[in-house]
Scaffold this motif. Structure first.
Motif, PDB file in Angstrom:
ATOM      1  N   LYS A 244       0.910  -1.166   0.191  1.00 48.77           N
ATOM      2  CA  LYS A 244      -0.076  -0.041  -0.068  1.00 48.77           C
ATOM      3  C   LYS A 244       0.691   1.281  -0.189  1.00 48.77           C
ATOM      4  CE  LYS A 244      -4.018  -1.667   1.820  1.00 48.77           C
ATOM      5  NZ  LYS A 244      -4.874  -1.766   0.532  1.00 48.77           N
TER       6      LYS A 244
ATOM      7  N   GLU B  38       2.075   1.780  -3.358  1.00 53.04           N
ATOM      8  CA  GLU B  38       0.944   2.485  -4.128  1.00 53.04           C
ATOM      9  C   GLU B  38       1.144   3.782  -4.179  1.00 53.04           C
ATOM     10  OE1 GLU B  38      -2.640   0.226  -3.617  1.00 53.04           O
ATOM     11  OE2 GLU B  38      -1.866  -1.757  -3.900  1.00 53.04           O
ATOM     12  N   VAL B  39       0.969   4.296  -2.925  1.00 55.48           N
ATOM     13  CA  VAL B  39       1.026   5.568  -2.516  1.00 55.48           C
ATOM     14  C   VAL B  39       2.184   6.413  -3.085  1.00 55.48           C
ATOM     15  CG1 VAL B  39       1.032   7.494  -0.786  1.00 55.48           C
ATOM     16  CG2 VAL B  39      -0.395   5.359  -0.364  1.00 55.48           C
TER      17      VAL B  39
ATOM     18  N   LYS C  93       3.753   5.740  -5.701  1.00 56.71           N
ATOM     19  CA  LYS C  93       3.900   5.650  -7.030  1.00 56.71           C
ATOM     20  C   LYS C  93       2.435   6.372  -7.571  1.00 56.71           C
ATOM     21  CE  LYS C  93       6.132   1.286  -7.543  1.00 56.71           C
ATOM     22  NZ  LYS C  93       5.831  -0.108  -7.762  1.00 56.71           N
ATOM     23  N   ASN C  94       1.736   6.733  -6.698  1.00 59.73           N
ATOM     24  CA  ASN C  94       0.521   7.641  -7.234  1.00 59.73           C
ATOM     25  C   ASN C  94       1.019   9.108  -7.794  1.00 59.73           C
ATOM     26  OD1 ASN C  94      -1.899   9.503  -6.476  1.00 59.73           O
ATOM     27  ND2 ASN C  94      -2.590   7.485  -6.533  1.00 59.73           N
ATOM     28  N   GLU C  95       0.359   9.392  -8.906  1.00 53.77           N
ATOM     29  CA  GLU C  95       0.849  10.660  -9.659  1.00 53.77           C
ATOM     30  C   GLU C  95       0.244  11.865  -8.721  1.00 53.77           C
ATOM     31  OE1 GLU C  95       0.233  10.833 -13.824  1.00 53.77           O
ATOM     32  OE2 GLU C  95       0.505   8.728 -14.038  1.00 53.77           O
TER      33      GLU C  95
ATOM     34  N   TYR D 114      -0.545  11.899  -5.577  1.00 52.87           N
ATOM     35  CA  TYR D 114       0.198  11.982  -4.365  1.00 52.87           C
ATOM     36  C   TYR D 114       1.689  12.946  -4.529  1.00 52.87           C
ATOM     37  CZ  TYR D 114       3.481  11.029  -0.471  1.00 52.87           C
ATOM     38  OH  TYR D 114       4.266  10.847   0.432  1.00 52.87           O
ATOM     39  N   ASN D 115       2.264  12.357  -5.728  1.00 57.35           N
ATOM     40  CA  ASN D 115       3.560  13.083  -6.053  1.00 57.35           C
ATOM     41  C   ASN D 115       3.498  14.378  -6.361  1.00 57.35           C
ATOM     42  OD1 ASN D 115       5.650  11.153  -5.659  1.00 57.35           O
ATOM     43  ND2 ASN D 115       4.809   9.877  -7.235  1.00 57.35           N
TER      44      ASN D 115
END
Length: 97
Positions: free
Chosen positions: A17, A20-21, A23-25, A27-28
């Motif tokens: 998880k 996933e965070v 790598k989340n666009e 979030y970045n």
């Protein structure tokens, strides 16, 4: 299931998880925008007299960095547990005769 196995499974799940965070666009983008806003404010904040505003901006930047570091640590820990379990399973299969 033993407590160790439950903890291992939880570490793996949390690691996935966290990955996933990270790598989340969205979030970045949000993290980059927040850091950019802080840096922009620091660049124009005068360093005379009371520096409480600068100190608060630096604290915010440090909190964001700590969040990123903690997520990366959770991801690494989960990957380490997962790799260890795979290695144990492979060794068990290899040693069976």
């Amino acid at each position: 299931m033993s407590t160790v196995a439950e903890n291992d499974n939880a570490a793996i799940l949390f690691g996935q998880k966290a990955s996933e965070v990270l790598k989340n666009e969205a979030y970045n983008f949000a993290i980059t925008a927040m850091k950019g806003d802080i840096i922009a404010k620091l660049a124009i904040n005068p360093l005379v007299g009371d520096n409480e505003a600068s100190i608060e901006l630096i604290r915010r930047l440090q909190c964001i960095t700590e969040l990123e570091d903690k997520l990366a640590e959770i991801m690494r820990d989960g990957k380490f547990v997962e790799d260890s379990l795979i290695a144990q399973q492979n060794n068990t299969k290899r040693n069976k005769r």
